[in-house]
Design an enzyme around this catalytic site. Structure first.
Site, short mmCIF file in Angstrom:
data_model
loop_
_atom_site.label_atom_id
_atom_site.label_comp_id
_atom_site.label_asym_id
_atom_site.label_seq_id
_atom_site.Cartn_x
_atom_site.Cartn_y
_atom_site.Cartn_z
N ASP A 266 0.83 -1.21 0.00
CA ASP A 266 0.00 0.00 0.00
C ASP A 266 0.86 1.26 0.00
OD1 ASP A 266 -2.03 -1.94 0.52
OD2 ASP A 266 -1.72 -1.68 2.67
N GLU A 470 -11.38 -0.37 -3.40
CA GLU A 470 -10.62 0.24 -2.30
C GLU A 470 -9.47 1.07 -2.89
OE1 GLU A 470 -9.29 -3.13 -0.08
OE2 GLU A 470 -7.89 -3.77 -1.61
N ASN A 539 -4.98 -8.22 -4.12
CA ASN A 539 -5.39 -6.82 -4.17
C ASN A 539 -4.36 -5.94 -4.87
OD1 ASN A 539 -3.47 -6.87 -2.05
ND2 ASN A 539 -4.31 -4.98 -1.28
N GLU A 618 22.71 1.63 5.52
CA GLU A 618 21.47 0.98 5.06
C GLU A 618 20.92 1.66 3.81
OE1 GLU A 618 20.40 3.89 8.36
OE2 GLU A 618 21.96 2.40 7.97
N ASP A 745 27.11 1.24 10.70
CA ASP A 745 26.22 2.41 10.80
C ASP A 745 26.32 3.30 9.57
OD1 ASP A 745 24.46 4.28 11.76
OD2 ASP A 745 25.89 5.25 13.08
#
Length: 850
Positions: A266, A470, A539, A618, A745
């Protein structure tokens, strides 16, 4: 032929109706009940209410639950087809009886002389519901991974001119079915044929039955003939596989799904401070809660009931995505702890604040407000906007009909500053005799928002989206408003008037609240199964937006799960866990949308990645094996997010990697550093160019005290120009497989001392028989530079070239034909008392005399 290069570096709930397997528990909104119906199409699962007293009388053709056999068959003149070899179903030719076929839900079965071929067909009449067609047992008959062909013929003479019928596999409890739908024409025998690879839901099936879509009002009599189910290919041998973390769910080079290490559904965009953020439903949370096999492959359908978090990731170039983790929204520890679930986010920025709307299962819509895209978040109301702040008079007056889902919010602010909230869904709403749907269920609404973005300004207004289901979305482009939505799985398609099933349909309007059926404009995107195959039905949910001069379409597909299932030899067994995709959105001259094609390639990178700064580890274009976890360390790259936390690479094992696309090193990198926490001694990180197995330009030793954060560094050699970069992790010799090596990190590169110059290479034919390469250099720097040109045909010194001057040298190839290649220019100068050396490669084209 000429090649030039510039020497300077250029900078359903409860479970929600979100997939094919869904059932929404009844919840009361004022006096209106919200009732969900399952979806059935594209091979997706569907949830059914289990019928009472299911009986499998496979060899009984007598009366059972209204089943009446025909006393004596009358043979017609048509030839009887031969029996189907290997048919796993009872004989579907119905030569003289229908042994093995039953109607356990109360319909009546009988032989009919109106046959597609041979003597008889099997007719179902007196149908009281959409599970009263003919049933046959398939318990234990299907093998995981094997390929089957299901065929049959069907005819009906009552009702609509066209009608969908489903050939459905279901377990005894009717929860988690596989439907194969097809539209048939009244009064004609139509043929059905479908090949499929058996997934877990097929293997678990007890019944194969033929029916109209669940919950529809189509209860006409119909007949079937020549029904068969045969295996056409054995299951492949099981792969030699050690775990899902080793599956390359996003192949290097592809840009879809956006990330390969987690699920998301979504999707909704936010542009904040020039950066693109994508929010999504955290399907990974439900995967973690649900059952899995020994390899980690999900054995339980998504379900959605445990999802209380929303994903956040961002990019500035459309292909390198920073995983910012999740926003905890619902239940204890969430920004809105009174809510039960958080699904289908919609975000927008106003006056520096981020308004993040979500739905609390199907029962309502709420909002939290953050000071940045990652918060910190506050709950401004302590309750839902929809329906808790909707006037009781509106609700009491039938403002929300029974069966209307108050979910899937969309927020939009027009150019004049007026805000709008869109919400709702379902394919059938209301109570008898005024039931609406599935052609025009009128199950979504739009309402104005006051300036605070959390208070409604008036009552909601009905939207009549043809075939509505929807996933409301609103987008303004070139002065037109585009309202898009997912169509339901029962609508009968009429080109120009009603969409295909499970598609993204859209309306074009001049007013964001004028959304009558007359504004319908067509289908923007078909169901994901159209593009991504088995396991990608269910969906559909999308968002449209502009960013950095391009227009984009974001949606979800089950491609990560499909990659898992394929790697484990169970293709299609995705279980409804979704991943976010983005593809380009384009328009026709009249403003209508060109149909979007779902791809794995995705979109192009819109700007090069700058490595000369501290950036998050990341940040991922591709990965294998690594995961992302929260760290208490502050983010260097995103200090504005520190109120919402920081993430790091984790679960790093030997051979795992993290990849970044389109990194521009310019004249060259000198060093690379990382902030790491060693978890074992002796590990290292290789920095490779262009591929996981590409050339190593640096090797970073992961040194320091085990368990403590430290900074490590290495020299870089040979990283110039633009490349994809891969950080490949290596464990110490003798380390056990699967040992976590470190947490990371951030990364940082420093640039090598640079020399500013440009190079031009031309090739010409001399005397009609020999090609000569001419290399010209121009010194754009403030110091003298000594140049040497090297090609496959020789080495030539150009000597020292003074600032703002140029010089050329010729290299005789002694050949009339040469292949494509490259010329390397070596530049040396003294800068600040230190000698600086730079190499630059210039690609050359193939050439020939004459």
């Amino acid at each position: 032929m000429k090649t030039t290069i510039d020497g300077a570096r250029t900078a359903p709930r409860p479970r929600r109706a979100r997939s094919g397997a869904m059932r929404l528990a009844t919840a009361l909104v004022g006096a209106a009940a919200l009732v969900a119906s399952p979806m059935a199409a594209f091979g997706s699962s569907a949830a059914y209410v289990a019928p009472a007293g299911i009986v499998d009388n496979g060899a009984f053709a007598g009366v059972i639950s209204g089943v009446v056999p025909m006393a004596g068959a009358v043979v017609t003149a048509g030839a009887e087809p031969p029996a189907v070899p290997g048919n796993l179903l009872p004989d579907g030719r119905f030569v003289s009886d229908f042994t093995g076929w039953t109607a356990p839900r109360g319909g009546t079965l009988a032989l009919s002389q109106d046959a597609a071929s041979g003597a008889n067909s099997l007719q179902a009449t007196a149908r009281a519901n959409t599970q009263s067609g003919p049933f046959a047992s398939v318990t234990g008959k299907l093998e995981l991974g094997a390929v089957y062909r299901l065929t049959g013929k069907l005819k009906f003479d009552e009702g609509n001119a066209t009608q969908q019928f489903n050939f459905t596999f279901c377990p005894a409890n009717f929860n988690g079915c596989a439907d194969y739908g097809q539209t048939f024409t009244k009064g004609e025998w139509g043929s059905f044929s479908r090949e499929f690879t058996a997934e877990a839901k097929h293997v678990a099936a007890d019944w194969l039955f033929v029916e109209t879509p669940w919950g529809s009002s189509a209860l006409q009599a119909f007949s079937v003939d020549e029904v068969s189910l045969i295996k056409i290919a054995d299951a492949p041998e099981g792969p030699d596989f050690s775990g899902l973390e080793n599956v390359q769910t996003k192949p290097v080079g592809d840009h879809n799904p956006l990330v390969g290490h987690k699920f998301g559904a979504d999707p909704h965009h936010l542009v904040y401070d020039g950066r693109l953020y994508i929010y999504s439903t955290d399907d990974t949370q439900q995967y973690e809660l649900n059952s899995k096999d020994a390899n980690g492959l999900p054995t339980q359908s998504n379900g959605y009931g445990g999802i209380t978090r929303l994903n956040v990731m961002s990019t500035s170039d459309m292909v390198n995505w920073v995983d910012h983790g999740t926003v905890p929204v619902a239940r204890a520890g969430g920004a809105a702890p009174w809510s039960r679930n958080s699904w289908a986010p919609a975000a927008i920025e106003k006056d520096g604040k981020v308004y993040l709307y979500f739905c609390d299962s199907g029962t309502g819509t709420a909002v939290v407000v953050g000071g940045s895209p990652l918060g910190p978040w506050e709950d401004p109301l302590g309750k839902k906007i929809i329906p808790d702040t909707v006037s009781p008079e509106y609700i009491a007056g039938g403002g929300f009909p029974a069966g209307m889902w108050l979910f899937d919010p969309e927020v939009f602010i027009d150019d004049d500053g007026q805000g709008y909230l869109y919400f709702g869904g379902n394919s059938q709403i209301g109570t008898s005799p005024n039931v609406q749907g599935p052609q025009n269920p009128k199950s979504t609404r739009v309402v104005k928002l006051q300036d605070d973005m959390v208070t409604l300004d008036g009552d909601p207004v009905e939207i009549d989206g043809p075939g509505m289901f929807e996933a409301s979305s609103m987008f303004k482009h070139d002065g037109k408003y585009y309202y898009s939505y997912s169509s339901n799985f029962q609508v009968n398609e009429v080109p120009g008037a009603y969409p295909s099933r499970g598609a993204i349909a859209y309306m074009m309007t001049d007013d964001p609240m004028d959304l009558t059926a007359a504004q319908y404009a067509g289908v923007a995107f078909q169901n994901p199964s159209t593009f991504f195959g088995a396991g990608n039905g269910g969906n559909n949910h999308s968002d449209m937006f502009d960013y950095k001069g391009g227009t984009y379409f974001t949606y979800h597909a089950q491609t990560r799960g499909a990659a898992w299932a394929a790697a484990l030899g169970t293709p299609g067994a995705t279980q409804g866990y979704r991943s976010v995709h983005i593809d380009k959105l384009e328009f026709n001259a009249d403003g209508t949308i060109k149909p979007v094609t779902g791809t794995r390639a995705g979109v192009e990178q819109v700007e090069s990645f700058d490595p000369y700064r501290t950036f998050e580890a990341e940040t991922l274009a591709w990965q294998r094996g690594v995961s992302v976890a929260k760290t208490e360390a502050a983010s260097v790259e995103f200090p504005k997010h520190n109120g919402g936390g920081n993430m790091m690479l984790s679960a790093v094992d030997d051979g795992d990697f993290a990849g970044i696309a389109g990194v521009d090193f310019g004249a060259g990198a000198a060093t690379v550093s990382a902030t790491v926490k060693p978890l074992v001694a002796g590990g290292s990180i290789q920095v490779r160019l262009d591929d996981v197995d590409g050339p190593v330009v640096a090797e970073i030793p992961v040194e320091g005290t085990v368990g403590e954060w430290t900074s490590v560094e290495a020299a870089v050699t040979g990283a110039t120009g633009e490349h994809d970069v891969f950080f490949v992790f290596a464990g110490p010799e003798g380390a056990e497989a699967g040992t976590d090596l470190a947490e990371v990190d951030n990364w940082s590169f420093t640039a090598a001392a640079s020399l500013a110059f440009s190079v031009e290479v031309t090739t010409r034919c001399v005397a009609g028989k020999n090609l000569t390469q001419t290399v010209r250099v121009v010194n754009d720097d403030a110091v003298g530079i000594a140049f040497t040109a090297v090609s496959d045909f020789g080495r030539r010194d150009l000597g020292t070239v003074t600032p703002d001057a140029g010089k050329s040298v010729a290299i005789n190839t002694r050949a009339a034909v040469i292949p494509a290649g490259e010329v390397t220019v070596e530049a040396t100068a003294t800068v600040g008392g230190e000698q600086v050396q730079v190499q630059r490669q210039v690609d050359t084209e193939a050439a020939a005399c004459g």
